[in-house]
Design a protein around this motif. Structure first.
Motif, PDB file in Angstrom:
ATOM      1  N   UNK A  75      -1.739   6.691   8.254  1.00 42.43           N
ATOM      2  CA  UNK A  75      -1.388   5.157   7.698  1.00 42.43           C
ATOM      3  C   UNK A  75      -2.780   4.747   6.994  1.00 42.43           C
ATOM      4  N   UNK A  76      -2.774   4.163   5.737  1.00 39.95           N
ATOM      5  CA  UNK A  76      -3.720   3.259   5.254  1.00 39.95           C
ATOM      6  C   UNK A  76      -3.458   2.091   5.805  1.00 39.95           C
ATOM      7  N   UNK A  77      -4.573   1.217   5.821  1.00 36.54           N
ATOM      8  CA  UNK A  77      -4.664  -0.262   6.030  1.00 36.54           C
ATOM      9  C   UNK A  77      -5.639  -0.898   5.337  1.00 36.54           C
ATOM     10  N   UNK A  78      -5.517  -2.277   5.282  1.00 38.65           N
ATOM     11  CA  UNK A  78      -6.456  -2.911   4.668  1.00 38.65           C
ATOM     12  C   UNK A  78      -6.441  -4.363   5.360  1.00 38.65           C
ATOM     13  N   UNK A  79      -7.641  -5.005   5.275  1.00 34.80           N
ATOM     14  CA  UNK A  79      -7.874  -6.309   6.078  1.00 34.80           C
ATOM     15  C   UNK A  79      -8.451  -7.290   4.952  1.00 34.80           C
ATOM     16  N   UNK A  80      -7.479  -8.306   4.684  1.00 39.73           N
ATOM     17  CA  UNK A  80      -7.880  -9.475   3.692  1.00 39.73           C
ATOM     18  C   UNK A  80      -8.031 -10.652   4.549  1.00 39.73           C
ATOM     19  N   UNK A 130      -7.635 -12.963   7.344  1.00 41.22           N
ATOM     20  CA  UNK A 130      -6.801 -12.847   8.880  1.00 41.22           C
ATOM     21  C   UNK A 130      -5.309 -11.995   8.490  1.00 41.22           C
ATOM     22  N   UNK A 131      -5.155 -11.512   7.306  1.00 41.66           N
ATOM     23  CA  UNK A 131      -4.172 -10.648   6.967  1.00 41.66           C
ATOM     24  C   UNK A 131      -4.241  -9.103   7.148  1.00 41.66           C
ATOM     25  N   UNK A 132      -3.368  -8.479   7.650  1.00 41.19           N
ATOM     26  CA  UNK A 132      -3.577  -6.910   7.544  1.00 41.19           C
ATOM     27  C   UNK A 132      -2.331  -6.226   6.683  1.00 41.19           C
ATOM     28  N   UNK A 133      -2.597  -5.417   6.037  1.00 38.34           N
ATOM     29  CA  UNK A 133      -1.653  -4.545   5.355  1.00 38.34           C
ATOM     30  C   UNK A 133      -1.707  -3.188   5.634  1.00 38.34           C
ATOM     31  N   UNK A 134      -0.501  -2.523   5.577  1.00 34.08           N
ATOM     32  CA  UNK A 134      -0.289  -1.357   6.078  1.00 34.08           C
ATOM     33  C   UNK A 134       0.649  -0.349   4.898  1.00 34.08           C
ATOM     34  N   UNK A 135       0.098   0.640   4.680  1.00 27.21           N
ATOM     35  CA  UNK A 135       1.117   1.735   3.826  1.00 27.21           C
ATOM     36  C   UNK A 135       2.119   2.348   5.008  1.00 27.21           C
ATOM     37  N   UNK A 142     -10.748  -5.134  -4.510  1.00 25.48           N
ATOM     38  CA  UNK A 142     -12.228  -5.300  -4.290  1.00 25.48           C
ATOM     39  C   UNK A 142     -12.367  -6.431  -3.446  1.00 25.48           C
ATOM     40  N   UNK A 143     -11.273  -7.161  -3.126  1.00 25.77           N
ATOM     41  CA  UNK A 143     -11.652  -8.387  -2.153  1.00 25.77           C
ATOM     42  C   UNK A 143     -11.195  -7.917  -0.904  1.00 25.77           C
ATOM     43  N   UNK A 144     -10.659  -6.888  -0.828  1.00 30.19           N
ATOM     44  CA  UNK A 144     -10.316  -6.316   0.922  1.00 30.19           C
ATOM     45  C   UNK A 144     -11.675  -5.926   1.297  1.00 30.19           C
ATOM     46  N   UNK A 145     -12.039  -6.411   2.614  1.00 32.94           N
ATOM     47  CA  UNK A 145     -13.343  -6.376   3.128  1.00 32.94           C
ATOM     48  C   UNK A 145     -13.285  -5.074   3.684  1.00 32.94           C
ATOM     49  N   UNK A 146     -12.366  -4.615   4.503  1.00 37.70           N
ATOM     50  CA  UNK A 146     -12.287  -3.451   5.177  1.00 37.70           C
ATOM     51  C   UNK A 146     -11.056  -2.608   4.390  1.00 37.70           C
ATOM     52  N   UNK A 147     -10.991  -1.476   4.536  1.00 41.30           N
ATOM     53  CA  UNK A 147      -9.797  -0.522   4.435  1.00 41.30           C
ATOM     54  C   UNK A 147     -10.051   0.899   4.879  1.00 41.30           C
ATOM     55  N   UNK A 148      -9.093   1.374   5.357  1.00 40.81           N
ATOM     56  CA  UNK A 148      -9.250   2.530   6.217  1.00 40.81           C
ATOM     57  C   UNK A 148      -7.852   3.348   6.630  1.00 40.81           C
ATOM     58  N   UNK A 149      -8.063   4.299   7.481  1.00 42.88           N
ATOM     59  CA  UNK A 149      -6.921   5.273   7.759  1.00 42.88           C
ATOM     60  C   UNK A 149      -6.945   5.075   9.491  1.00 42.88           C
ATOM     61  N   UNK A 150      -5.292   5.262   9.663  1.00 42.68           N
ATOM     62  CA  UNK A 150      -5.205   5.337  11.166  1.00 42.68           C
ATOM     63  C   UNK A 150      -4.079   6.577  10.977  1.00 42.68           C
ATOM     64  N   UNK A 151      -4.086   7.370  12.124  1.00 37.97           N
ATOM     65  CA  UNK A 151      -3.071   8.297  12.158  1.00 37.97           C
ATOM     66  C   UNK A 151      -2.399   8.450  13.654  1.00 37.97           C
ATOM     67  N   UNK A 152      -1.096   8.714  13.643  1.00 37.75           N
ATOM     68  CA  UNK A 152      -0.532   8.833  14.841  1.00 37.75           C
ATOM     69  C   UNK A 152       0.283  10.174  14.877  1.00 37.75           C
ATOM     70  N   UNK A 153      -0.035  11.143  15.919  1.00 35.16           N
ATOM     71  CA  UNK A 153       0.429  12.432  16.072  1.00 35.16           C
ATOM     72  C   UNK A 153       1.724  12.161  17.023  1.00 35.16           C
ATOM     73  N   UNK A 158       0.623  -1.170  -0.059  1.00 33.22           N
ATOM     74  CA  UNK A 158       0.061   0.025  -0.033  1.00 33.22           C
ATOM     75  C   UNK A 158       0.764   1.229   0.027  1.00 33.22           C
ATOM     76  N   UNK A 159       0.509   2.153  -0.796  1.00 30.38           N
ATOM     77  CA  UNK A 159       1.407   3.210  -0.933  1.00 30.38           C
ATOM     78  C   UNK A 159       0.557   4.585  -0.730  1.00 30.38           C
ATOM     79  N   UNK A 160       0.915   5.294   0.547  1.00 31.31           N
ATOM     80  CA  UNK A 160       0.083   6.366   0.913  1.00 31.31           C
ATOM     81  C   UNK A 160       0.831   7.615   0.170  1.00 31.31           C
ATOM     82  N   UNK A 161       0.076   8.640  -0.094  1.00 33.53           N
ATOM     83  CA  UNK A 161       0.638  10.004  -0.678  1.00 33.53           C
ATOM     84  C   UNK A 161      -0.499  11.068  -0.381  1.00 33.53           C
TER      85      UNK A 161
END
Length: 114
Positions: free
Chosen positions: A93-98, A100-105, A28-39, A3-6
């Motif tokens: 940070x963007x993330x995606x759940x597929x 049981x696996x999770x992926x992060x930008x 399309x197969x990723x059930x959940x995608x979203x964003x986290x942030x860290x200050x 995942x490439x965030x920009x």
């Protein structure tokens, strides 16, 4: 999957910014995608998510100001941020759940000046 965030950068308070997150494969197969942030000096905070059906959820701190969306044809996730305040300054940070696996930008810095 990568995942490439920009789209991060410096923006004035009250302004807008649009973040993008592009996946290295079809999303399309990723059930959940979203964003986290860290200050700085704070724990990572969940911001928003969108599930495959299009349903969205937001943290109370961004509700009404941020909009998460996805474009399966472009393999991309977006976060439209409006009415930004200095409290929104963070690495996003963007993330995606597929399954049981999770992926992060890698994260993209958003700095809001007062």
């Amino acid at each position: 999957v990568q995942l490439q965030a920009s789209g991060g950068g410096l923006v004035q308070a009250g302004g807008s910014q649009r973040l993008s997150c592009t996946a290295s494969r079809r999303i399309f197969s990723f059930k959940i995608m979203g964003w986290y942030r860290q200050a700085p000096g704070k724990e990572r905070e969940w911001v928003a998510r969108i599930i495959a059906s299009g349903t969205t959820d937001y943290a109370d701190s961004v509700k009404g100001r941020f909009t998460v969306s996805r474009d399966n044809a472009k393999n991309s996730l977006f976060l439209q941020m409006n009415s930004l305040s200095p409290e929104d300054t963070a690495v996003y940070y963007c993330y995606a759940f597929l399954g049981s696996l999770d992926y992060w930008g890698q994260g993209t810095q958003v700095t809001v000046s007062s």
